[in-house]
Scaffold this motif. Sequence first.
Motif, PDB file in Angstrom:
ATOM      1  N   SER A   1      38.367  40.074  26.645  1.00  0.00           N
ATOM      2  CA  SER A   1      37.098  40.684  26.343  1.00  0.00           C
ATOM      3  C   SER A   1      36.347  41.381  27.731  1.00  0.00           C
ATOM      4  O   SER A   1      37.072  41.114  28.821  1.00  0.00           O
ATOM      5  CB  SER A   1      35.972  39.591  26.015  1.00  0.00           C
ATOM      6  OG  SER A   1      35.811  38.563  26.704  1.00  0.00           O
ATOM      7  N   ALA A   2      35.177  41.880  27.411  1.00  0.00           N
ATOM      8  CA  ALA A   2      34.503  42.557  28.510  1.00  0.00           C
ATOM      9  C   ALA A   2      34.046  41.610  29.605  1.00  0.00           C
ATOM     10  O   ALA A   2      34.253  41.504  30.743  1.00  0.00           O
ATOM     11  CB  ALA A   2      33.466  43.246  28.139  1.00  0.00           C
TER      12      ALA A   2
ATOM     13  N   TYR B   1      35.729  38.598  30.122  1.00  0.00           N
ATOM     14  CA  TYR B   1      36.720  38.552  30.828  1.00  0.00           C
ATOM     15  C   TYR B   1      37.312  39.345  31.936  1.00  0.00           C
ATOM     16  O   TYR B   1      37.550  38.990  33.175  1.00  0.00           O
ATOM     17  CB  TYR B   1      38.118  38.175  29.591  1.00  0.00           C
ATOM     18  CG  TYR B   1      39.649  38.083  30.374  1.00  0.00           C
ATOM     19  CD1 TYR B   1      40.034  37.083  30.904  1.00  0.00           C
ATOM     20  CD2 TYR B   1      40.380  39.537  30.733  1.00  0.00           C
ATOM     21  CE1 TYR B   1      41.166  36.929  31.204  1.00  0.00           C
ATOM     22  CE2 TYR B   1      41.623  39.266  31.311  1.00  0.00           C
ATOM     23  CZ  TYR B   1      42.120  38.097  31.654  1.00  0.00           C
ATOM     24  OH  TYR B   1      43.333  38.023  32.276  1.00  0.00           O
ATOM     25  N   HIS B   2      37.274  40.691  31.804  1.00  0.00           N
ATOM     26  CA  HIS B   2      37.613  41.484  32.877  1.00  0.00           C
ATOM     27  C   HIS B   2      36.653  41.449  34.015  1.00  0.00           C
ATOM     28  O   HIS B   2      36.767  41.758  35.215  1.00  0.00           O
ATOM     29  CB  HIS B   2      37.646  43.166  32.217  1.00  0.00           C
ATOM     30  CG  HIS B   2      39.009  43.066  31.158  1.00  0.00           C
ATOM     31  ND1 HIS B   2      40.447  43.086  31.798  1.00  0.00           N
ATOM     32  CD2 HIS B   2      38.801  43.335  29.710  1.00  0.00           C
ATOM     33  CE1 HIS B   2      41.031  43.408  30.692  1.00  0.00           C
ATOM     34  NE2 HIS B   2      40.344  43.576  29.532  1.00  0.00           N
ATOM     35  N   LYS B   3      35.316  41.303  33.616  1.00  0.00           N
ATOM     36  CA  LYS B   3      34.260  41.299  34.860  1.00  0.00           C
ATOM     37  C   LYS B   3      34.375  40.041  35.497  1.00  0.00           C
ATOM     38  O   LYS B   3      34.368  40.145  36.789  1.00  0.00           O
ATOM     39  CB  LYS B   3      32.922  41.285  33.864  1.00  0.00           C
ATOM     40  CG  LYS B   3      31.793  41.041  35.131  1.00  0.00           C
ATOM     41  CD  LYS B   3      30.485  41.012  34.164  1.00  0.00           C
ATOM     42  CE  LYS B   3      29.306  40.885  35.133  1.00  0.00           C
ATOM     43  NZ  LYS B   3      27.957  40.941  34.328  1.00  0.00           N
ATOM     44  N   GLU B   4      34.750  38.883  34.742  1.00  0.00           N
ATOM     45  CA  GLU B   4      34.805  37.539  35.612  1.00  0.00           C
ATOM     46  C   GLU B   4      36.330  37.551  36.570  1.00  0.00           C
ATOM     47  O   GLU B   4      36.191  36.857  37.322  1.00  0.00           O
ATOM     48  CB  GLU B   4      34.546  36.551  34.678  1.00  0.00           C
ATOM     49  CG  GLU B   4      33.392  36.198  34.260  1.00  0.00           C
ATOM     50  CD  GLU B   4      32.390  35.779  35.225  1.00  0.00           C
ATOM     51  OE1 GLU B   4      32.743  35.325  36.088  1.00  0.00           O
ATOM     52  OE2 GLU B   4      31.241  36.047  34.897  1.00  0.00           O
ATOM     53  N   ARG B   5      37.241  38.354  35.925  1.00  0.00           N
ATOM     54  CA  ARG B   5      38.327  38.313  36.691  1.00  0.00           C
ATOM     55  C   ARG B   5      38.599  39.538  37.463  1.00  0.00           C
ATOM     56  O   ARG B   5      39.938  39.688  38.010  1.00  0.00           O
ATOM     57  CB  ARG B   5      39.662  38.396  35.493  1.00  0.00           C
ATOM     58  CG  ARG B   5      39.585  37.169  34.462  1.00  0.00           C
ATOM     59  CD  ARG B   5      39.837  35.961  35.364  1.00  0.00           C
ATOM     60  NE  ARG B   5      41.229  35.892  35.629  1.00  0.00           N
ATOM     61  CZ  ARG B   5      42.033  35.506  34.472  1.00  0.00           C
ATOM     62  NH1 ARG B   5      41.767  34.729  33.426  1.00  0.00           N
ATOM     63  NH2 ARG B   5      43.513  35.368  34.927  1.00  0.00           N
ATOM     64  N   GLU B   6      37.479  40.071  38.032  1.00  0.00           N
ATOM     65  CA  GLU B   6      37.669  41.425  39.017  1.00  0.00           C
ATOM     66  C   GLU B   6      38.108  40.708  40.395  1.00  0.00           C
ATOM     67  O   GLU B   6      38.726  41.465  41.144  1.00  0.00           O
ATOM     68  CB  GLU B   6      36.398  42.005  39.100  1.00  0.00           C
ATOM     69  CG  GLU B   6      36.069  42.736  37.898  1.00  0.00           C
ATOM     70  CD  GLU B   6      34.608  43.651  38.212  1.00  0.00           C
ATOM     71  OE1 GLU B   6      33.886  43.146  38.869  1.00  0.00           O
ATOM     72  OE2 GLU B   6      34.388  44.147  37.163  1.00  0.00           O
TER      73      GLU B   6
END
Length: 395
Positions: A252-253, A255-260
Amino acid sequence: MANRNLKHVNIQNSSPSPKPQNPSRSTDSPSTERGQKMEGATPSPKITSPQPEAEGSSEPREMTLDLKSFRKPGEKTFTQRCRLFVGNLPTDITEEDFRKLFAKYGEANEVFINRDRGFGFIRLESRTLAEIAKAELDGTVLRNRPIRIRFATHGAALTVRNLSPVVTNELLEQAFSQFGPVERAVVVVDDRGRPTGKGIVEFANKPAARKALDRCADGALLLTTSPRPVIVEPTEQFDDEDGLSEKLLQKSAQYHKEREQPPRFAQPGTFEFEYSSRWKALDEMEKQQREQVNRNIQEAKEKLEAEMETAKHEHQLMMMRQDLMRRQEELRRLEELRNQELHKRKQMEMRHEEERRRREEEMMRHRDQDDMRRQPEAFKPGFMESIDAGLYMVC
């Protein structure tokens, strides 16, 4: 040639395939023969292991072992612990295909498929077979879809707390068998084998678990002599074997934000370090408060146990006093009965003595009368007077 000495153990189905087989293979177990007669049933599984080739032989030998021999002593079959959840199934899968997927792992007595939502359940004979099937088939691609296999949630499992150190698995099962059939009862121990005061009871069905939960909530179930009731709660279900893999997490969004950024240590003096320190301080405060609460609860338990022991001794003393008073009262009552019996006996003896004297007097009177009747007529009183009277009348 070194590879020839390695044993690779796998599972194969001992049921005959559609292809022609050697007719000399007639050593199937009775359970296998019954499984072949039942529709959709499969025979008992075997473990086979290739053996080193014999000298001059081109075909490897196989060692066949029956998996039932690995079952724990007393282990029950087809329990909830042997039930598997299978997810991400193709929507057009049939029950026959589903059974064939697990055919080599033995007979299954429960098969359920929800084609609309793409999942199903299957129950195998033993926990060992279920673990092997899960390890081998999890992630298998079936019609371009990797299936997901895990153990199904046990909906009839209860957690039992406040157990005495003398409670064993057998006593726990005996105590909860009154509510329904118990599949498994285990007292949880630590790494040294010491009881932790907790246990797990798994019923064969949900109504039995609900009955046990309600009865123990309304009443006080005691397992030992001490008035220490057990606390029964529904068991929280966790999957601590497989966890959450990357391929199963939804991208999800958030996910991508926290995995930057990759995993790292926060650098002192930065924004990350400041709030990381505050999080750690909060966690430390929570830890201290939990420890304080645990200490308070432990002190309260020790105090309650001391009061219980004191009250138990006082209760025993009171019961002994009551028993002593009851025995004294019984002795007094027996003494009164004995005195009454003695008094009755004396009265009876007096009556017998009086009756004996009366009979003796009566006998003496009768004897005197008999003696008087036996005397001669001349000696009878008034005889001479009667003679004189008669002579006077003649003159």
